[in-house]
Design an enzyme around this catalytic site. Structure first.
Site, PDB file in Angstrom:
ATOM      1  N   THR A 172      -7.760   0.649   9.192  1.00 36.58           N
ATOM      2  CA  THR A 172      -6.478   0.476   8.508  1.00 36.58           C
ATOM      3  C   THR A 172      -5.862  -0.863   8.899  1.00 36.58           C
ATOM      4  O   THR A 172      -6.002  -1.314  10.042  1.00 36.58           O
ATOM      5  CB  THR A 172      -5.490   1.616   8.844  1.00 36.58           C
ATOM      6  OG1 THR A 172      -4.251   1.359   8.183  1.00 36.58           O
ATOM      7  CG2 THR A 172      -5.236   1.737  10.331  1.00 36.58           C
ATOM      8  N   LYS A 173      -5.179  -1.479   7.959  1.00 33.26           N
ATOM      9  CA  LYS A 173      -4.441  -2.725   8.199  1.00 33.26           C
ATOM     10  C   LYS A 173      -2.936  -2.475   8.114  1.00 33.26           C
ATOM     11  O   LYS A 173      -2.156  -3.388   7.830  1.00 33.26           O
ATOM     12  CB  LYS A 173      -4.872  -3.788   7.196  1.00 33.26           C
ATOM     13  CG  LYS A 173      -6.344  -4.181   7.321  1.00 33.26           C
ATOM     14  CD  LYS A 173      -6.734  -5.244   6.300  1.00 33.26           C
ATOM     15  CE  LYS A 173      -8.213  -5.604   6.443  1.00 33.26           C
ATOM     16  NZ  LYS A 173      -8.635  -6.610   5.428  1.00 33.26           N
ATOM     17  N   ASN A 202       0.537   9.986  -1.968  1.00 37.00           N
ATOM     18  CA  ASN A 202       0.017   8.624  -1.945  1.00 37.00           C
ATOM     19  C   ASN A 202      -0.333   8.085  -3.324  1.00 37.00           C
ATOM     20  O   ASN A 202      -0.498   6.882  -3.498  1.00 37.00           O
ATOM     21  CB  ASN A 202      -1.201   8.532  -1.023  1.00 37.00           C
ATOM     22  CG  ASN A 202      -2.171   9.684  -1.180  1.00 37.00           C
ATOM     23  OD1 ASN A 202      -1.963  10.738  -0.577  1.00 37.00           O
ATOM     24  ND2 ASN A 202      -3.216   9.498  -1.975  1.00 37.00           N
ATOM     25  N   ARG A 233      -9.116  10.246   7.503  1.00 34.48           N
ATOM     26  CA  ARG A 233      -9.145  10.922   6.207  1.00 34.48           C
ATOM     27  C   ARG A 233      -9.420  12.405   6.446  1.00 34.48           C
ATOM     28  O   ARG A 233     -10.249  12.767   7.289  1.00 34.48           O
ATOM     29  CB  ARG A 233     -10.239  10.335   5.320  1.00 34.48           C
ATOM     30  CG  ARG A 233     -10.113   8.839   5.078  1.00 34.48           C
ATOM     31  CD  ARG A 233      -9.333   8.503   3.846  1.00 34.48           C
ATOM     32  NE  ARG A 233      -9.291   7.060   3.631  1.00 34.48           N
ATOM     33  CZ  ARG A 233     -10.218   6.373   2.994  1.00 34.48           C
ATOM     34  NH1 ARG A 233     -11.269   7.004   2.467  1.00 34.48           N
ATOM     35  NH2 ARG A 233     -10.103   5.069   2.849  1.00 34.48           N
ATOM     36  N   SER A 242       0.848  -1.198   0.000  1.00 31.91           N
ATOM     37  CA  SER A 242       0.000   0.000   0.000  1.00 31.91           C
ATOM     38  C   SER A 242       0.878   1.240   0.000  1.00 31.91           C
ATOM     39  O   SER A 242       2.075   1.180   0.291  1.00 31.91           O
ATOM     40  CB  SER A 242      -0.901   0.015   1.239  1.00 31.91           C
ATOM     41  OG  SER A 242      -0.109   0.195   2.412  1.00 31.91           O
ATOM     42  N   CYS A 243       0.280   2.379  -0.292  1.00 30.80           N
ATOM     43  CA  CYS A 243       1.050   3.632  -0.278  1.00 30.80           C
ATOM     44  C   CYS A 243       1.579   3.922   1.118  1.00 30.80           C
ATOM     45  O   CYS A 243       2.709   4.413   1.274  1.00 30.80           O
ATOM     46  CB  CYS A 243       0.187   4.784  -0.783  1.00 30.80           C
ATOM     47  SG  CYS A 243      -1.307   5.093   0.184  1.00 30.80           S
ATOM     48  N   THR A 244       0.799   3.593   2.145  1.00 29.79           N
ATOM     49  CA  THR A 244       1.225   3.896   3.510  1.00 29.79           C
ATOM     50  C   THR A 244       2.324   2.945   3.984  1.00 29.79           C
ATOM     51  O   THR A 244       3.237   3.358   4.702  1.00 29.79           O
ATOM     52  CB  THR A 244       0.031   3.861   4.476  1.00 29.79           C
ATOM     53  OG1 THR A 244      -0.698   2.635   4.314  1.00 29.79           O
ATOM     54  CG2 THR A 244      -0.906   5.029   4.213  1.00 29.79           C
TER      55      THR A 244
END
Length: 339
Positions: free
Chosen positions: A213-214, A319, A236, A154-156
């Protein structure tokens, strides 16, 4: 010989990948052969040319029957909803970049391969049964020729894992917590409307909205030594792009702010992290990181240390754009692992 790629799903990430491909000059490394997207050709061309976040695409774009033409390059355009009907064999596709956000398990990847693609790279976290999850700069060196179904994470995860790894190697990380401050996304509402997640039923432009979130699980997947030692929450916020990560770490050795910032600065020139990790001390705000190709940019002015072993850091990322650039990097690493 260039790598022949196809893109399945031409939304925010799919279009960003194409923009990054052309804007970075990597068309000498990749040949974009095909795009599969259910939307009509006129909409595909228009949203590639004009983008509210990244501005006008600085290359010519047009469309004609079953083709998108970018800077004179003719790209096949299909509108197929069934993975088992995609024309990858006829098009001799090396790697499919699946940017739908819809697929992510081994069976989905094998559907692409059974249609003739050699490998598949998902633009989102995959299930446990896929061959590999790659955070470029951290574990792309582990790819082998047998890794055919791969996720780019993911982006995060791409944003935070490099920072955690650098701090861990320098000072030893005991545990950590993260708050992701993420821009609005397509699953939110313009005005209040029904959604199975009641918080996501609220107008995106009017609230800071907590979401699931994961990320902690994503960190553990790449850095298994930290299993059970990280927690994460996410909100968000009413911006259309760029994400900030509020990172807190407990370390095993006494440190000061200068120690932390110097470790990050030194790591930016590391071979694997060059172009992935960046550092700034300028007084910047989120919009200043729009269109930044790095996975993570540490804001040195925001680094804090409490009682010598509790660190707080602020890490930025675009992101969309940073992640799209890593898609291309990972695709290249997948190809190189084959040869």
């Amino acid at each position: 010989m260039t790598i022949r790629i196809a893109i399945n799903g031409f939304g925010r990430i799919g279009r960003s990948v194409v923009r990054a491909l052309y804007e970075s000059g990597k068309t000498d490394l990749f040949t974009l052969v095909s795009i599969n997207e259910l939307a009509p050709a006129s909409g595909i061309a228009h949203l590639l040319k004009y983008d509210s976040t990244h501005g006008r695409f600085p290359f010519s774009v047009s469309e004609k029957e079953n083709q998108l033409i970018i800077n004179g390059d003719e790209i096949a355009l299909t509108h197929i909803g069934n993975l088992n009907s995609l024309p990858w064999q006829q098009q001799n596709i090396d790697i499919v970049l699946d940017c739908t956000g819809k697929y992510g398990n081994k069976a989905d990847g094998l559907s692409h391969i059974n249609r003739g693609a050699k490998k598949v790279l998902f633009s989102h976290p995959g299930s446990q049964d896929i061959d590999a999850t790659i955070i470029y700069g951290i574990n792309h060196q582990t790819l082998t020729s047998s890794d055919r179904v791969v996720s780019n994470g993911s982006c995060t995860t791409n944003c935070i894992v490099p920072v955690i790894k650098v701090i861990d190697e320098a000072f030893g990380v005991e545990s950590g917590s993260i708050t992701t401050i993420h821009s609005s996304m397509h699953d939110q509402q313009v005005i209040d409307a029904y959604h199975k997640d009641l918080r996501l039923s609220r107008a995106a432009s009017q609230s800071i909205i907590p979401v699931d979130t994961k990320l902690a699980a994503g960190i553990e997947r790449i850095l298994p030594k930290f299993k059970g030692r990280f927690e994460a929450i996410a909100v968000r916020v009413p911006t259309i792009n760029v994400t900030a990560m509020d990172l807190s770490l407990t370390v095993n050795n006494d440190v000061c702010i200068c120690d932390i910032n110097q470790a990050i600065q030194a790591a930016t020139s590391n071979h694997d992290l060059y172009g992935v990790l960046s550092y700034t001390e300028e007084p910047l705000v989120s919009v200043d990181f729009n269109h930044d190709p790095h996975s993570c940019i540490v804001d040195g002015n925001q680094t804090r240390v409490s009682h010598k072993r509790l660190i707080k850091m602020l890490v930025w990322c675009d992101n969309e754009w940073g992640f799209a650039n890593r898609m291309l990097d990972t695709a290249m690493a997948m190809h190189q692992a084959e040869n």
